[in-house]
Design an enzyme around this catalytic site. Sequence first.
Site, PDB file in Angstrom:
ATOM      1  N   GLU A 243       0.796  -1.241   0.077  1.00 32.79           N
ATOM      2  CA  GLU A 243       0.226   0.016   0.031  1.00 32.79           C
ATOM      3  C   GLU A 243       0.730   1.229  -0.076  1.00 32.79           C
ATOM      4  O   GLU A 243       2.092   1.439   0.569  1.00 32.79           O
ATOM      5  CB  GLU A 243      -0.753   0.122   1.269  1.00 32.79           C
ATOM      6  CG  GLU A 243      -1.802  -1.188   1.340  1.00 32.79           C
ATOM      7  CD  GLU A 243      -2.654  -1.128   2.641  1.00 32.79           C
ATOM      8  OE1 GLU A 243      -3.999  -1.510   2.441  1.00 32.79           O
ATOM      9  OE2 GLU A 243      -2.081  -0.862   3.565  1.00 32.79           O
TER      10      GLU A 243
ATOM     11  N   ASP B 148      -8.593  -4.531   8.420  1.00 34.75           N
ATOM     12  CA  ASP B 148      -7.835  -3.438   7.745  1.00 34.75           C
ATOM     13  C   ASP B 148      -7.745  -3.536   6.229  1.00 34.75           C
ATOM     14  O   ASP B 148      -6.897  -2.783   5.653  1.00 34.75           O
ATOM     15  CB  ASP B 148      -6.590  -2.878   8.511  1.00 34.75           C
ATOM     16  CG  ASP B 148      -5.542  -3.911   8.353  1.00 34.75           C
ATOM     17  OD1 ASP B 148      -5.772  -4.872   7.799  1.00 34.75           O
ATOM     18  OD2 ASP B 148      -4.369  -3.561   8.911  1.00 34.75           O
TER      19      ASP B 148
END
Lengths: 356, 356
Positions: free
Chosen positions: B66, B237
């Site tokens: 990410e 998450d």
Amino acid sequence: MSHFIAQPKQGVPFVSVQAMAKLINSLGVENVLLDLTNKLETDFARWTEFDKSPRYAAHSPEGVIELMPVSDGQMFSCKYVNGHPKNTFRELQTVAAFGILADVDSGYPVMISEMCLLTALRTAATSAMVAKYLAPKNSTTLTLIGNGAQSEFQALAFKAVLGITHIRLYDIDKSASKKAFANLSACGLNVTICNSVQEAVKGADIITTCTADKTNATILTNDMIPQGVHINAIGGDCPGKTELDARLLERANVFVEYEPQTRIEGEIQQMSPSFTVTEFHNVINKQSLGRTSQDELTIFDGVGFASEDFTALVFIRDELIKTGEFALLDLITQQADPRNLFSVLSDQPLVKEHVA
Amino acid sequence: MSHFIAQPKQGVPFVSVQAMAKLINSLGVENVLLDLTNKLETDFARWTEFDKSPRYAAHSPEGVIELMPVSDGQMFSCKYVNGHPKNTFRELQTVAAFGILADVDSGYPVMISEMCLLTALRTAATSAMVAKYLAPKNSTTLTLIGNGAQSEFQALAFKAVLGITHIRLYDIDKSASKKAFANLSACGLNVTICNSVQEAVKGADIITTCTADKTNATILTNDMIPQGVHINAIGGDCPGKTELDARLLERANVFVEYEPQTRIEGEIQQMSPSFTVTEFHNVINKQSLGRTSQDELTIFDGVGFASEDFTALVFIRDELIKTGEFALLDLITQQADPRNLFSVLSDQPLVKEHVA
């Protein structure tokens, strides 16, 4: 672990500006440009394997900060790059770029590298790759409009890949042209400084526009350009920054890297969304035609795409593996028990740092 | 140039794992957690000043890479972070993160830092900041479900910020609980290892779930949880990774960081898009209510937002300015004439590299 230069526990290989300059010099800059052009061609041919997205851009009044991530499923790369034209006036670079190469399987960074030099090399090699397919046959003369940081790399890529022998320079700032003249004359090119764009484009087979102003400028007007040339338009690369007369685009066969990004950032932001362009990978893969006649006007509306940085970073990684010479950064924690991150606060250092 | 730690021409300040551990130890980990909680509160209060976007995520079968960029118009930050649960089994970290802090006005990087430790600290401080507003009054007991890398930081943040004295541990892997027990007992906490989730949540004022499996798990079922507790759910998450029974969410008042991102990544990915949540900055700014009674069930559906990394990186920058002790990376070219990038290939080194 074959994507790794060093074992992950040794640290993250780091390529400083000095290390990059040393590596490029040891290989020879023209050899690097030629190799990189070939690697780019190979990676553009496998275009569909890349997970692509338009770059992330944070715009501010003075410039833009961009992130350019891409992955081929094996490796991930991301370039941090800014564009701040006014930095020149405070003796800073307009572009301060660096890159990350990572291993998709483990998520670990494999290399962190300067990308000021490397971006200039990959941009020039991309231009040369495209021109191999689009420039008129037996091109000998390249005009460079805008003689800033990118210009010498462009000239040498066209020399190495297409055999260009003559360079015609123009910049609104004559000292920039003089700088490029000195650098390029020393590289065995026949260089001429011109007093106007009109003079500079005379007799050119290929015209590269690489100016830096963040405005909708018209560097090349329609009447200046005859049929039969190839325009390598690489300076217009963000919203509100263009270099070409829209009528030139209308007359030409226009090629782009990644259409969704170029619609936002390229010369074609001036055109309607239905204006036809060809993604360049289709030319390599023979799904679209490149230049079809010597009389055709072709334009490469180049904005720079993340996969080009990917190719360049993988190229450098492969060279580092060959030389075995690189610095290591203590960037990722190395505790014996991955779950015991807290122990890093009390443990003795596990990685000995040494940056060459 | 007040955002800079060093003059741009000196190089880019670099915070290694060792340097970060040294800095945190010299300040004291609980002091850092307390300071960071306060800085996070200040930055959440100015939420609208941040240019926000959901993070960029490249998913692969083994994990995710990410990028988390954010800017407040003055500074820009971006964290590179992966999530690869299986790395534990090859003695690599599940999370290998690092961060970039940059100056928006010039586009120059101001600092590059390890963020394995720093992410653990900012995540724990964020949990503590939220719990300050949402946990029942006079909370003394924290249950930690999942005793991996994040667990000690969570416990110490709750100790420092809320005065938590008792920790109840549960993990499917008892060796993880034993590791956390040893670390936390040494920090003056009263710690109990439990044999089941059900046992662990008994008597808890606050329950933190921070498990690592990338699955839709139900770590806490509806019947286990009485009214009046605060659930700090931080392990769910990413898409396909959740920890809570949907019925718990239905019963609770649910708080999130940045709703567009949490809809994709958080516990509420299980719920319909119309399921009501409160962005936490509204609680700080008194535009929404936090906990309204001791009997209420509150849930913080925390996924980690880029502004928290921004706050943490600025915090470290400020500490580096105070100490004046940092390494420098030769990451950006430094030629005298910015337009003469080509000269870097022939110039002598302008920056002397020294990494402490």
